[in-house]
Design an enzyme around this catalytic site. Sequence first.
Site, PDB file in Angstrom:
ATOM      1  N   ARG A 141       0.380  -1.301   0.150  1.00  0.00           N
ATOM      2  CA  ARG A 141       0.400   0.074  -0.199  1.00  0.00           C
ATOM      3  C   ARG A 141       0.682   1.772  -0.031  1.00  0.00           C
ATOM      4  O   ARG A 141       1.897   1.253   1.419  1.00  0.00           O
ATOM      5  CB  ARG A 141      -0.830  -0.142   1.124  1.00  0.00           C
ATOM      6  CG  ARG A 141      -1.784   1.194   1.364  1.00  0.00           C
ATOM      7  CD  ARG A 141      -2.379   1.533   2.651  1.00  0.00           C
ATOM      8  NE  ARG A 141      -3.442  -0.017   2.534  1.00  0.00           N
ATOM      9  CZ  ARG A 141      -4.391  -0.333   3.850  1.00  0.00           C
ATOM     10  NH1 ARG A 141      -4.280   0.754   4.555  1.00  0.00           N
ATOM     11  NH2 ARG A 141      -5.780  -1.137   3.657  1.00  0.00           N
ATOM     12  N   SER A 167     -12.374  -5.326  -0.561  1.00  0.00           N
ATOM     13  CA  SER A 167     -12.490  -4.756   0.318  1.00  0.00           C
ATOM     14  C   SER A 167     -14.496  -4.988   1.264  1.00  0.00           C
ATOM     15  O   SER A 167     -15.348  -4.358   0.021  1.00  0.00           O
ATOM     16  CB  SER A 167     -12.290  -2.894   0.651  1.00  0.00           C
ATOM     17  OG  SER A 167     -11.001  -3.410   0.750  1.00  0.00           O
ATOM     18  N   LYS A 212      -5.795   4.156   9.479  1.00  0.00           N
ATOM     19  CA  LYS A 212      -6.204   3.844   8.248  1.00  0.00           C
ATOM     20  C   LYS A 212      -7.274   5.184   8.577  1.00  0.00           C
ATOM     21  O   LYS A 212      -8.281   4.798   9.146  1.00  0.00           O
ATOM     22  CB  LYS A 212      -6.951   2.968   7.733  1.00  0.00           C
ATOM     23  CG  LYS A 212      -7.536   3.585   5.647  1.00  0.00           C
ATOM     24  CD  LYS A 212      -8.038   2.531   4.879  1.00  0.00           C
ATOM     25  CE  LYS A 212      -8.827   2.889   3.514  1.00  0.00           C
ATOM     26  NZ  LYS A 212      -9.650   1.680   3.252  1.00  0.00           N
TER      27      LYS A 212
END
Length: 205
Positions: free
Chosen positions: A32, A100, A129
């Site tokens: 990521r 997701s 996050k």
Amino acid sequence: YLVVGPDATAGRDVTSVALAAVRGGATMVQLRYKAGMSEIMQSAREVIEVLRPTGVPVIINDRVDLARALGAQGVHVGQDDMSPAEARQVLGDDAIVGLSITDAEQLKGVDPNVVDYLGVGPIFPTGSKPDATPAMGLEALSRIASSVRLPVAAIGGITEANAANVIRAGADGLAVISAICSADNPEEAARALVAKIDEARSGPR
């Protein structure tokens, strides 16, 4: 599996953290990135090359174009990214495509012929996050896991202390960031999580 990027490793090299996690038992690595393209390409290519001999797949978060350009084993997309069907078309039948899920309603749009696994969460509150949706908890995880035939990887606030309970709730695996990336010894942290998974699987749910 490990979710990792340069902003999560406490200044350590992404490749070394990923390799340590794999040595500790991680079975997939998701990269990521939020950095510039040249930095992403260099770092991601290094991780893919270093982990290739281990047989552990490396997938890219969101960026289907990057996954294809680097020869990564797949991609993980969110609800607002390229659709799983489009990702599958770009990357081919052999690629890993994860999706997701933050709410049970999103299951209606999941095609099990296109998606390989679901990343479900956040299960618990998470600081990894900032824009994460509210934590869903173990009961919601259990309902989602019991209603799908796809593998479920739970994510969000998972630690060694709660990992076994997440597996008992129905998750097939765990996706973690800080539980490994913030640990003094990422390899030992991964090994401890694997032990909790094994513990949960060997006992009654």
